[in-house]
Design a protein around this motif. Structure first.
Motif, short mmCIF file in Angstrom:
data_model
loop_
_atom_site.label_atom_id
_atom_site.label_comp_id
_atom_site.label_asym_id
_atom_site.label_seq_id
_atom_site.Cartn_x
_atom_site.Cartn_y
_atom_site.Cartn_z
N GLY A 1 47.27 -21.64 -7.66
CA GLY A 1 46.62 -22.55 -6.72
C GLY A 1 46.77 -24.01 -7.07
N THR A 2 45.68 -24.76 -6.81
CA THR A 2 45.72 -26.20 -7.06
C THR A 2 45.82 -26.52 -8.55
OG1 THR A 2 43.32 -26.23 -7.09
CG2 THR A 2 44.37 -26.73 -5.00
N GLY A 3 45.35 -25.59 -9.37
CA GLY A 3 45.54 -25.76 -10.81
C GLY A 3 44.54 -26.68 -11.49
N THR A 4 43.36 -26.87 -10.88
CA THR A 4 42.38 -27.73 -11.56
C THR A 4 41.88 -27.05 -12.84
OG1 THR A 4 40.53 -26.85 -10.25
CG2 THR A 4 41.65 -28.81 -9.38
N THR A 5 41.80 -25.73 -12.81
CA THR A 5 41.40 -25.01 -14.03
C THR A 5 42.50 -25.13 -15.09
OG1 THR A 5 40.27 -23.46 -12.57
CG2 THR A 5 40.51 -22.81 -14.87
N LEU A 6 43.74 -24.95 -14.65
CA LEU A 6 44.87 -25.13 -15.56
C LEU A 6 44.82 -26.52 -16.20
CD1 LEU A 6 47.68 -24.53 -16.80
CD2 LEU A 6 48.68 -25.29 -14.63
N ALA B 1 43.90 -18.05 -14.25
CA ALA B 1 43.11 -19.19 -13.77
C ALA B 1 43.46 -19.41 -12.30
CB ALA B 1 43.41 -20.44 -14.61
N GLY B 2 42.84 -18.60 -11.43
CA GLY B 2 43.16 -18.70 -10.01
C GLY B 2 44.51 -18.09 -9.70
N ASN C 1 40.16 -13.24 -17.40
CA ASN C 1 40.10 -13.88 -16.08
C ASN C 1 38.77 -14.61 -15.95
OD1 ASN C 1 40.78 -14.39 -13.30
ND2 ASN C 1 39.38 -12.75 -12.71
N ILE C 2 38.77 -15.70 -15.15
CA ILE C 2 37.50 -16.34 -14.80
C ILE C 2 37.24 -16.04 -13.33
CG2 ILE C 2 38.67 -18.59 -14.46
CD1 ILE C 2 35.31 -18.93 -15.79
N HIS C 3 36.04 -15.54 -13.06
CA HIS C 3 35.66 -15.18 -11.68
C HIS C 3 34.40 -15.97 -11.32
CE1 HIS C 3 35.41 -12.66 -8.11
NE2 HIS C 3 34.10 -12.61 -8.33
N PRO C 4 34.34 -16.50 -10.09
CA PRO C 4 33.21 -17.39 -9.75
C PRO C 4 31.95 -16.68 -9.27
CG PRO C 4 34.80 -17.41 -7.97
CD PRO C 4 35.37 -16.50 -9.04
N GLN D 1 32.20 -24.28 -10.09
CA GLN D 1 33.48 -24.67 -10.71
C GLN D 1 33.28 -25.60 -11.91
OE1 GLN D 1 36.70 -25.78 -8.17
NE2 GLN D 1 36.53 -23.93 -6.93
N GLU E 1 32.59 -23.32 -14.64
CA GLU E 1 33.79 -22.59 -15.03
C GLU E 1 34.61 -23.41 -16.02
OE1 GLU E 1 36.29 -21.04 -11.89
OE2 GLU E 1 34.58 -20.89 -10.57
C1 GRF Z 1 38.61 -20.92 -9.91
O1 GRF Z 1 37.53 -21.43 -9.26
C2 GRF Z 1 38.35 -19.50 -10.39
O2 GRF Z 1 37.06 -19.08 -10.15
C3 GRF Z 1 39.22 -18.63 -9.57
O3 GRF Z 1 40.22 -19.46 -9.04
C4 GRF Z 1 39.80 -20.81 -9.03
C5 GRF Z 1 40.96 -21.64 -9.52
O4 GRF Z 1 41.10 -22.80 -8.82
N1 GRF Z 1 39.65 -17.51 -10.33
P1 GRF Z 1 42.19 -23.90 -9.30
O5 GRF Z 1 43.52 -23.49 -8.72
O6 GRF Z 1 42.19 -23.91 -10.77
O7 GRF Z 1 41.72 -25.20 -8.75
#
Ligand code: GRF
Length: 186
Positions: A14-19, A79-80, A99-102, A168, A171
């Motif tokens: 995804g957008t990768g904000t967690t990354l 991470a997403g 895994n991280i789950h919200p 988030q 997270e």
């Molecule tokens: C996180 O909110 C997590 O809960 C889920 O995917 C999301 C990742 O978003 N597993 P991002 O791509 O890191 O912005």
């Protein structure tokens, strides 16, 4: 330990904000992101490239498994990552994929429970507490054993979006801290 910093791989679609959070905290938390895997073109790829991290864009699990071995990966962090991990990978990498789950699993997990749908379900259920969970990945979606959780109060005027923003934030505190703890204990 074969390297001064543990080698981890991050899988992100995804957008990768967690990354990005994991990239920013890598040295202080005792790990090095040695590989980023994506299953489709996405901003996570660019974030990895900007940080000079090797990337793999693939949906072929034999190739992905091979790359994990080539990069001496000790822990895989989802991470997403919007794809089901095949059972043989779950078995081969047992207790080495997290895994991280919200949500506060086992609540609001399983098929279809991703992104904003999770906080929609929390509000529809009338929960007063929401949060996030780091868990080991098994063949059952969101069903692996729980490692750590963080809670967030549900406020009376919350929308799925406002609740999701607060979850988030949690997270991004919980995940790097949990990775650091797993590495310290390994
Ligand atoms: C996180 O909110 C997590 O809960 C889920 O995917 C999301 C990742 O978003 N597993 P991002 O791509 O890191 O912005």
């Amino acid at each position: 330990m074969p390297y001064p910093l543990s080698h981890i791989a991050v899988f992100a679609s995804g957008t990768g904000t967690t990354l990005q959070t994991l990239i920013d905290q890598q040295t202080q938390c005792g790990y090095r992101i040695a590989l980023v895997v994506t299953n489709r073109p996405c901003p996570s790829l660019q974030r990895a490239e900007q940080a000079d991290i090797p990337t793999l864009l693939s949906t072929d699990w034999t190739d992905i498994d091979h790359a994990l071995q080539q990069h001496h990966i000790q822990l895989v962090v989802l991470a997403g990552f919007l794809a089901i991990i095949p059972e043989w990978i779950c078995t081969k990498w047992d207790k080495r994929i997290i895994n991280i789950h919200p949500s506060l699993l086992p609540k609001h997990g399983g098929k279809g429970m991703y992104g904003i749908h999770v906080q929609e379900a929390v509000l529809a259920a009338g929960d007063t507490v929401a949060g996030c969970t780091v868990h080991y990945v098994s063949a059952a979606i969101d069903g692996g054993s729980i490692i750590a959780q963080a809670q967030v109060e549900v406020l009376p005027n919350d929308t799925p979006e406002s609740l999701s923003a607060r979850v988030q934030q949690q997270e991004k505190r919980l995940l790097p801290r949990t990775i650091a703890e797993i590495i310290q204990n390994s």
